[in-house]
Design a protein around this motif. Structure first.
Motif, PDB file in Angstrom:
ATOM      1  N   MET A  52       0.845  -1.188   0.000  1.00  0.00           N
ATOM      2  CA  MET A  52       0.000   0.000   0.000  1.00  0.00           C
ATOM      3  C   MET A  52       0.879   1.237   0.000  1.00  0.00           C
ATOM      4  O   MET A  52       1.908   1.283   0.675  1.00  0.00           O
ATOM      5  N   ILE A  53       0.468   2.226  -0.780  1.00  0.00           N
ATOM      6  CA  ILE A  53       1.129   3.523  -0.763  1.00  0.00           C
ATOM      7  C   ILE A  53       0.089   4.583  -0.417  1.00  0.00           C
ATOM      8  O   ILE A  53      -1.107   4.406  -0.663  1.00  0.00           O
ATOM      9  N   ASP A  54       0.537   5.673   0.163  1.00  0.00           N
ATOM     10  CA  ASP A  54      -0.351   6.795   0.464  1.00  0.00           C
ATOM     11  C   ASP A  54       0.499   8.050   0.507  1.00  0.00           C
ATOM     12  O   ASP A  54       1.730   7.989   0.677  1.00  0.00           O
ATOM     13  N   ARG A  55      -0.133   9.211   0.296  1.00  0.00           N
ATOM     14  CA  ARG A  55       0.558  10.500   0.336  1.00  0.00           C
ATOM     15  C   ARG A  55       1.772  10.485  -0.598  1.00  0.00           C
ATOM     16  O   ARG A  55       2.843  10.983  -0.246  1.00  0.00           O
ATOM     17  N   THR A  56       1.594   9.922  -1.789  1.00  0.00           N
ATOM     18  CA  THR A  56       2.688   9.756  -2.742  1.00  0.00           C
ATOM     19  C   THR A  56       2.445  10.639  -3.963  1.00  0.00           C
ATOM     20  O   THR A  56       1.389  10.549  -4.586  1.00  0.00           O
ATOM     21  N   PRO A  57       3.415  11.494  -4.340  1.00  0.00           N
ATOM     22  CA  PRO A  57       3.191  12.475  -5.408  1.00  0.00           C
ATOM     23  C   PRO A  57       3.484  11.918  -6.802  1.00  0.00           C
ATOM     24  O   PRO A  57       4.533  11.332  -7.051  1.00  0.00           O
ATOM     25  N   PHE A  58       2.550  12.135  -7.733  1.00  0.00           N
ATOM     26  CA  PHE A  58       2.696  11.674  -9.112  1.00  0.00           C
ATOM     27  C   PHE A  58       2.550  12.840 -10.079  1.00  0.00           C
ATOM     28  O   PHE A  58       1.765  13.768  -9.845  1.00  0.00           O
ATOM     29  N   ILE A  59       3.310  12.762 -11.164  1.00  0.00           N
ATOM     30  CA  ILE A  59       3.253  13.782 -12.209  1.00  0.00           C
ATOM     31  C   ILE A  59       3.046  13.104 -13.561  1.00  0.00           C
ATOM     32  O   ILE A  59       3.395  11.938 -13.740  1.00  0.00           O
ATOM     33  N   ASP A  60       2.475  13.824 -14.504  1.00  0.00           N
ATOM     34  CA  ASP A  60       2.249  13.306 -15.852  1.00  0.00           C
ATOM     35  C   ASP A  60       3.434  13.663 -16.744  1.00  0.00           C
ATOM     36  O   ASP A  60       3.329  14.473 -17.677  1.00  0.00           O
ATOM     37  N   GLU A  61       4.571  13.061 -16.429  1.00  0.00           N
ATOM     38  CA  GLU A  61       5.788  13.244 -17.215  1.00  0.00           C
ATOM     39  C   GLU A  61       6.405  11.874 -17.472  1.00  0.00           C
ATOM     40  O   GLU A  61       6.034  10.879 -16.835  1.00  0.00           O
ATOM     41  N   SER A  62       7.367  11.827 -18.378  1.00  0.00           N
ATOM     42  CA  SER A  62       7.973  10.541 -18.735  1.00  0.00           C
ATOM     43  C   SER A  62       9.006  10.083 -17.720  1.00  0.00           C
ATOM     44  O   SER A  62       9.273   8.885 -17.596  1.00  0.00           O
ATOM     45  N   GLN A  63       9.609  11.016 -16.980  1.00  0.00           N
ATOM     46  CA  GLN A  63      10.631  10.694 -16.000  1.00  0.00           C
ATOM     47  C   GLN A  63      10.327  11.364 -14.668  1.00  0.00           C
ATOM     48  O   GLN A  63       9.638  12.389 -14.617  1.00  0.00           O
ATOM     49  N   ASP A  64      10.849  10.780 -13.586  1.00  0.00           N
ATOM     50  CA  ASP A  64      10.674  11.371 -12.260  1.00  0.00           C
ATOM     51  C   ASP A  64      11.343  12.742 -12.205  1.00  0.00           C
ATOM     52  O   ASP A  64      12.336  13.003 -12.893  1.00  0.00           O
ATOM     53  N   ARG A  65      10.798  13.594 -11.361  1.00  0.00           N
ATOM     54  CA  ARG A  65      11.434  14.884 -11.085  1.00  0.00           C
ATOM     55  C   ARG A  65      12.017  14.850  -9.682  1.00  0.00           C
ATOM     56  O   ARG A  65      11.318  14.488  -8.723  1.00  0.00           O
ATOM     57  N   ILE A  66      13.286  15.200  -9.560  1.00  0.00           N
ATOM     58  CA  ILE A  66      13.938  15.279  -8.254  1.00  0.00           C
ATOM     59  C   ILE A  66      14.122  16.746  -7.901  1.00  0.00           C
ATOM     60  O   ILE A  66      14.710  17.515  -8.670  1.00  0.00           O
ATOM     61  N   ALA A  67      13.601  17.139  -6.748  1.00  0.00           N
ATOM     62  CA  ALA A  67      13.673  18.520  -6.293  1.00  0.00           C
ATOM     63  C   ALA A  67      14.199  18.555  -4.861  1.00  0.00           C
ATOM     64  O   ALA A  67      14.476  17.516  -4.251  1.00  0.00           O
ATOM     65  N   VAL A  68      14.331  19.742  -4.328  1.00  0.00           N
ATOM     66  CA  VAL A  68      14.641  19.923  -2.907  1.00  0.00           C
ATOM     67  C   VAL A  68      13.405  20.499  -2.240  1.00  0.00           C
ATOM     68  O   VAL A  68      12.858  21.506  -2.705  1.00  0.00           O
ATOM     69  N   GLN A  69      12.953  19.842  -1.197  1.00  0.00           N
ATOM     70  CA  GLN A  69      11.799  20.319  -0.433  1.00  0.00           C
ATOM     71  C   GLN A  69      12.281  21.129   0.752  1.00  0.00           C
ATOM     72  O   GLN A  69      13.132  20.674   1.522  1.00  0.00           O
ATOM     73  N   ARG A  70      11.727  22.304   0.908  1.00  0.00           N
ATOM     74  CA  ARG A  70      12.037  23.150   2.063  1.00  0.00           C
ATOM     75  C   ARG A  70      10.762  23.367   2.857  1.00  0.00           C
ATOM     76  O   ARG A  70       9.769  23.879   2.321  1.00  0.00           O
ATOM     77  N   HIS A  94      13.537  15.324  -2.677  1.00  0.00           N
ATOM     78  CA  HIS A  94      12.147  14.880  -2.808  1.00  0.00           C
ATOM     79  C   HIS A  94      11.921  14.450  -4.247  1.00  0.00           C
ATOM     80  O   HIS A  94      12.351  15.112  -5.185  1.00  0.00           O
ATOM     81  N   ARG A  95      11.233  13.329  -4.431  1.00  0.00           N
ATOM     82  CA  ARG A  95      10.983  12.783  -5.755  1.00  0.00           C
ATOM     83  C   ARG A  95       9.497  12.877  -6.104  1.00  0.00           C
ATOM     84  O   ARG A  95       8.631  12.499  -5.311  1.00  0.00           O
ATOM     85  N   PHE A  96       9.213  13.381  -7.306  1.00  0.00           N
ATOM     86  CA  PHE A  96       7.882  13.305  -7.887  1.00  0.00           C
ATOM     87  C   PHE A  96       7.897  12.159  -8.896  1.00  0.00           C
ATOM     88  O   PHE A  96       8.711  12.156  -9.829  1.00  0.00           O
ATOM     89  N   PHE A  97       7.015  11.179  -8.712  1.00  0.00           N
ATOM     90  CA  PHE A  97       7.034   9.977  -9.533  1.00  0.00           C
ATOM     91  C   PHE A  97       6.285  10.178 -10.853  1.00  0.00           C
ATOM     92  O   PHE A  97       5.149  10.677 -10.854  1.00  0.00           O
ATOM     93  N   ALA A  98       6.926   9.766 -11.952  1.00  0.00           N
ATOM     94  CA  ALA A  98       6.253   9.730 -13.244  1.00  0.00           C
ATOM     95  C   ALA A  98       5.224   8.604 -13.195  1.00  0.00           C
ATOM     96  O   ALA A  98       5.580   7.437 -13.029  1.00  0.00           O
ATOM     97  N   LYS A  99       3.966   8.952 -13.323  1.00  0.00           N
ATOM     98  CA  LYS A  99       2.885   8.006 -13.045  1.00  0.00           C
ATOM     99  C   LYS A  99       2.931   6.766 -13.937  1.00  0.00           C
ATOM    100  O   LYS A  99       2.841   5.638 -13.451  1.00  0.00           O
ATOM    101  N   GLU A 100       3.053   6.940 -15.247  1.00  0.00           N
ATOM    102  CA  GLU A 100       3.056   5.795 -16.150  1.00  0.00           C
ATOM    103  C   GLU A 100       4.268   4.898 -15.902  1.00  0.00           C
ATOM    104  O   GLU A 100       4.164   3.668 -15.970  1.00  0.00           O
ATOM    105  N   LYS A 101       5.397   5.502 -15.617  1.00  0.00           N
ATOM    106  CA  LYS A 101       6.608   4.734 -15.316  1.00  0.00           C
ATOM    107  C   LYS A 101       6.413   3.901 -14.053  1.00  0.00           C
ATOM    108  O   LYS A 101       6.796   2.726 -13.996  1.00  0.00           O
TER     109      LYS A 101
END
Length: 267
Positions: A186-204, A216-223
């Motif tokens: 089970m996953i919850d509170r997990t961020p997804f984006i409509d892009e081909s690759q994950d986005r890696i950012a810095v969360q402040r 912080h990673r935003f997951f590419a949903k289809e991937k």
């Protein structure tokens, strides 16, 4: 602004305990070099103090180190956990990966304790395991440093990643480890984006409770979907999370079950 002694309403928490996400880094290591880190001792101290307030009855529950004075429940996730317990004949061992000092467990224990045979095992960083064992552990709630260590307690029925996958250097490796130990993820509170690759950012964090920043990673949903399918899991149900980032991101929860009945230990 809230302080450690301030008991927040859910609306106050959503409006004040928010974060900003900076950049698009080429690798996790590059983002880590630009951040303070998620193992900052100040974060543990703040979470510990808030969790002790819950234990002493001075707060109803805590989430992300913030104390709340009124009951609030995460109904979709709670529902699928109770569903899993019913399907498993009123027995459930949950491996709560990144579960802090038992935040979800304490917030929902009035429901979870209705399960006849419940084991709740939190997998966390070593300092959290030490504090958890010292101040919060009981017959139901235990703390472990790895999924493999958790499995020595008993067979894992559900591995839960609630708001934790996005903070891991290699989340897919941890999911693969979970897949080797449990038929339900089970996953919850997990961020997804409509892009081909994950986005890696810095969360402040913007809250005044603590100042910290971490990769912080935003997951590419289809991937992500392809990865779970190739791993042999199918989504049983999906729900919207309550977290917010921006219009390009959706926080989701999902219950995955193994698709091969030959390796399904339980119905």
């Amino acid at each position: 602004m809230p302080t450690l002694s301030h008991l927040l309403s859910p609306a106050h928490w959503r409006s004040h305990f928010t974060a900003e996400f900076i950049g698009r880094y080429p690798s996790w290591s590059a983002a880590l070099a630009a951040a303070d880190g998620y193992d900052d001792q100040r974060i543990l101290e703040t979470v510990h103090a808030s969790a002790l307030k819950v234990k002493r009855g001075e707060a109803t529950f805590e989430r992300d180190s913030v104390c709340f004075q009124k009951e609030e429940f995460r109904w979709p996730l709670l529902s699928v956990l109770l569903h899993a317990a019913i399907m498993n004949r009123d027995s459930l061992h949950v491996a709560d990966f990144g579960g802090s000092l038992g935040s979800f467990y304490f917030q929902h224990r009035k429901f979870l304790h209705q399960i006849q045979s419940l084991q709740w095992s939190v997998i966390e960083q070593s300092d959290y395991v030490r504090v958890g064992r010292q101040d919060f552990e009981d017959e139901t709630l235990k703390f472990f440093p790895t999924l493999a260590d958790t499995a020595t307690r008993s067979a894992i029925d559900v591995t839960l990643f609630s708001g934790s996958l996005q903070y891991l250097d290699d989340p897919f490796d941890q999911i693969m480890q979970a897949a080797a130990l449990a038929d339900c993820i089970m996953i919850d509170r997990t961020p997804f984006i409509d892009e081909s690759q994950d986005r890696i950012a810095v969360q402040r964090a913007r809250a005044s409770i603590y100042k910290a920043s971490y990769p912080h990673r935003f997951f590419a949903k289809e991937k992500f979907d392809r990865f779970m399918t190739n791993l042999g899991y199918a989504s049983f149900c999906e729900w919207n999370g309550f977290d917010r980032a921006d219009n390009t991101c959706r926080y989701l929860g999902r219950m995955y079950r193994k698709t091969d009945p030959a390796v399904q230990r339980r119905p």
